[in-house]
Design an enzyme around this catalytic site. Sequence first.
Site: not given
Ligand code: NVA
Ligand code: CP
Length: 330
Positions: A108, A135, A138, A231, A272, A317
């Site tokens: 990540r 992502h 997800q 989101d 998400c 998830r």
């Molecule tokens: N768009 C958000 C998704 C978090 C799961 C981010 O990248 O922070």
């Molecule tokens: N939805 C998601 O990816 O959550 P986290 O950022 O907590 O992993």
Amino acid sequence: MPRSLSGRSFLKLLDFTTEEIQYLLELSKQFKNLKLTGTPHKYLEGKNIVLLFEKTSTRTRCSFEVAGHDLGMGVTYLDPQSSQMGHKESIADTARVLGRMYDGIEYRGYDQKIVEELARYAGVPVWNGLTTEFHPTQMLADVLTAYEYFGYYKGLTWVFMGDARNNVANSIMVVCAKLGINYVACGPKENMPDPELVKTCKEIAKKNNCTITLTDDVKKGTKGANIIYTDIWVSMGEPKELWAERIRLLHPYQVNKEVMKNADKDAIFLHCLPSFHDLNTSTGRKIYEEFGLKEMEVTDEVFESAQSKVFDEAENRMHTIKAVMYATLK
Ligand code: NVA
Ligand code: CP
């Protein structure tokens, strides 16, 4: 049945066929059933995986850890402070070292090209746990949640409200095109997805008899929709100075009672997570002090309503990540 996914990386859904995505969803259902009936499934005993996180996480990290343990694997977690990657060691060198020790690597972080480079050099499957652009894990959880609720997904209409060019929105557009789901990006013109990605998705959607629509009109965009999704307005890695502009641009796209009423009567709300729907977070309180907003991308009323399936989605998830690891490592 698609060809075996064994040895493949899971970097973005554009790399997978419709049949392969469908297979992963069916496998996820089977794993969910095993988990819920308490049936042991340590099918990958003796294997080890490493989780590299350059951004924070609750769901993704815990899903990989629990799924890894359920499958009988050893799991190592590395945060940015506890590895040399990027600052003292290149991505390619890190990949070649970890690939000698582990059977699979989750990443990540930032650019999609980092996860692509890891996969090129690692020699073992690499899974994208979120990048700036995509992502993909997800999406499997999101579609599984809709599938469980409606009993099908092909032909549904799925609306993303807000920052329609972020990693989650991009990935929804791709998964919808691949699975024959009509996709609507509903947000301001400034936050629309990359035209190249839209073009690619429209070509895929055409083959699968579904549509990709971009609109800044909330009434038209959400009319009769089956899934309303949103989101956070500022994603991880973006500067906090962006909040003022994003609030101005995205507040009209907040998911509230009027939006849900305009959707189909059986519509569900998905997110998400994490979400700013109340003042129970330090960021939420800071935004309130600075901008006077008590709730952001979704109202607390919608978030807590019966139409909201966000916690089923969060649980999924884990089942879907388990399916991805099993399919690529078996
Ligand atoms: N768009 C958000 C998704 C978090 C799961 C981010 O990248 O922070
Ligand atoms: N939805 C998601 O990816 O959550 P986290 O950022 O907590 O992993």
